[in-house]
Design a protein around this motif. Structure first.
Motif, mmCIF file in Angstrom:
data_model
loop_
_atom_site.group_PDB
_atom_site.id
_atom_site.type_symbol
_atom_site.label_atom_id
_atom_site.label_comp_id
_atom_site.label_asym_id
_atom_site.label_seq_id
_atom_site.Cartn_x
_atom_site.Cartn_y
_atom_site.Cartn_z
ATOM 1 N N ILE A 52 0.842 -1.195 0.000
ATOM 2 C CA ILE A 52 0.000 0.000 0.000
ATOM 3 C C ILE A 52 0.878 1.245 0.000
ATOM 4 C CG2 ILE A 52 -1.588 1.375 1.416
ATOM 5 C CD1 ILE A 52 -2.862 -1.271 2.311
ATOM 6 N N ARG A 53 0.605 2.127 -0.958
ATOM 7 C CA ARG A 53 1.291 3.419 -1.015
ATOM 8 C C ARG A 53 0.487 4.475 -0.259
ATOM 9 N NH1 ARG A 53 4.704 5.932 -4.979
ATOM 10 N NH2 ARG A 53 4.387 4.254 -6.478
ATOM 11 N N GLU A 54 -0.841 4.371 -0.353
ATOM 12 C CA GLU A 54 -1.725 5.364 0.266
ATOM 13 C C GLU A 54 -3.047 4.681 0.601
ATOM 14 O OE1 GLU A 54 -3.964 9.295 -1.387
ATOM 15 O OE2 GLU A 54 -1.858 9.079 -1.964
ATOM 16 N N GLY A 55 -3.489 4.817 1.849
ATOM 17 C CA GLY A 55 -4.741 4.188 2.264
ATOM 18 C C GLY A 55 -4.479 3.096 3.285
ATOM 19 N N SER A 56 -5.477 2.248 3.518
ATOM 20 C CA SER A 56 -5.346 1.189 4.521
ATOM 21 C C SER A 56 -5.874 -0.126 3.956
ATOM 22 C CB SER A 56 -6.107 1.554 5.806
ATOM 23 O OG SER A 56 -7.491 1.455 5.599
ATOM 24 N N GLU A 57 -5.678 -1.189 4.744
ATOM 25 C CA GLU A 57 -6.087 -2.519 4.294
ATOM 26 C C GLU A 57 -7.603 -2.703 4.356
ATOM 27 O OE1 GLU A 57 -3.873 -5.394 6.517
ATOM 28 O OE2 GLU A 57 -1.965 -4.899 5.569
ATOM 29 N N VAL A 58 -8.270 -1.880 5.133
ATOM 30 C CA VAL A 58 -9.733 -1.973 5.226
ATOM 31 C C VAL A 58 -10.346 -0.682 4.708
ATOM 32 C CG1 VAL A 58 -9.647 -3.578 7.169
ATOM 33 C CG2 VAL A 58 -9.733 -1.140 7.616
ATOM 34 N N GLY A 59 -11.615 -0.764 4.349
ATOM 35 C CA GLY A 59 -12.293 0.425 3.850
ATOM 36 C C GLY A 59 -12.102 0.597 2.355
ATOM 37 N N PRO A 60 -12.149 1.845 1.869
ATOM 38 C CA PRO A 60 -12.033 2.095 0.424
ATOM 39 C C PRO A 60 -10.745 1.520 -0.144
ATOM 40 C CG PRO A 60 -12.706 4.093 1.589
ATOM 41 C CD PRO A 60 -12.338 3.085 2.643
ATOM 42 N N ALA A 61 -10.767 1.194 -1.423
ATOM 43 C CA ALA A 61 -9.606 0.599 -2.083
ATOM 44 C C ALA A 61 -8.370 1.481 -1.902
ATOM 45 C CB ALA A 61 -9.893 0.388 -3.564
ATOM 46 N N ALA A 62 -7.267 0.859 -1.480
ATOM 47 C CA ALA A 62 -6.022 1.591 -1.257
ATOM 48 C C ALA A 62 -5.269 1.749 -2.564
ATOM 49 C CB ALA A 62 -5.165 0.844 -0.239
#
Length: 199
Positions: A52-62
Motif C-alpha cells: 500500500i502506497r496510500e490508504g489502509s487494508e480496510v475500507g475504500p480501495a487503497a
C-alpha cells in the motif's frame, strides 16, 4: 529488457511485501476479499500482492505501488475465530499497467509479468547472510519451515531476508523492484550494517 506477458488479476493491497517463492499467511475477514479468494480458489487463478502506497487494508480501495508479486493460494482453512486463513505463495513479479476499482472496492489490474530472475550462486562474501537466514528460519514455524530451502541460491536468500527482516516497507519495496539478485544482496548487507544486526 526481460520479455513481459500481460494478464488481468485482482489486487490485494497490504502493508507487506511478498517476493517470488515467499509464503505469506493471511487472515481474510472483509467480504470483498472473501469473495475474491473464493473466486481465486474456484477458478484456480492468482491474485496480486502489492504494498500500500496510500490508504489502509480496510475500507475504500487503497492505492498501491506499481510493482507487486503474483501469488497463488497454497493452503486455506477456516480458523477457530471464524475467519478464513490463507497461505499465499509468491510466483512472479509484475508491473501494473492500468487498473479499475470495482463497486465492491476490489481493484482489478492489467499487469505485465516480469520474468523471474535466473538462479545465481550465493557469493562467498554473502555466506554470512545465508547463515543469518538459517538462524532466523530455525525459529519460525509453518508456512516458512514447510517450504523448500535453497540457502545456496542468491535470489532465494535475498527474497527471504527481505520478507523476514524488520526493514522499513519502503526499503523492502525498493529491494523487490531490483532486477539483479546479487545487487539485492549487496544492498541488504549495507542495510543490515546500518541496523547493526550483523555480528
Amino acid at each position: 529488457m526481460p520479455h513481459m506477458s500481460e494478464t488481468t488479476i485482482p489486487l490485494f493491497p497490504l502493508h507487506a511485501v511478498l517476493f517470488p517463492e515467499g509464503a505469506l499467511p493471511l487472515r481474510i475477514f472483509e467480504s470483498r476479499y472473501l469473495d475474491m479468494i473464493s473466486e481465486c480458489l474456484r477458478t484456480e487463478c492468482g491474485f496480486g500482492v502489492c504494498l500500500i502506497r496510500e490508504g489502509s487494508e480496510v475500507g475504500p480501495a487503497a492505492k498501491a505501488y506499481e510493482v507487486g508479486t503474483l501469488s497463488r493460494i497454497s493452503y486455506w482453512h477456516k480458523r477457530k475465530d471464524g475467519l478464513l486463513g490463507v497461505t499465499a505463495v509468491g510466483e512472479q513479479r509484475f508491473r501494473i499497467l492500468d487498473q479499475e476499482v470495482r463497486t465492491n472496492q476490489v481493484t482489478v489490474a492489467r499487469v505485465a509479468l516480469i520474468e523471474n530472475e535466473p538462479a545465481a550462486a550465493l557469493p562467498e562474501k554473502h555466506q554470512p547472510l545465508a547463515d543469518f537466514l538459517r538462524e532466523i528460519m530455525a525459529q519460525l514455524g509453518p508456512p516458512h519451515t514447510t517450504r523448500p530451502q535453497r540457502l545456496d541460491d542468491a535470489g532465494w536468500v535475498g527474497g527471504r531476508l527481505c520478507e523476514l527482516l524488520p526493514l522499513p516497507l519502503s526499503q523492502k519495496q525498493y529491494l523487490l523492484q531490483l532486477s539483479d539478485p546479487l545487487e539485492r544482496l549487496d544492498r541488504l548487507a549495507e542495510m543490515l550494517r546500518e541496523l547493526a544486526i550483523r555480528r
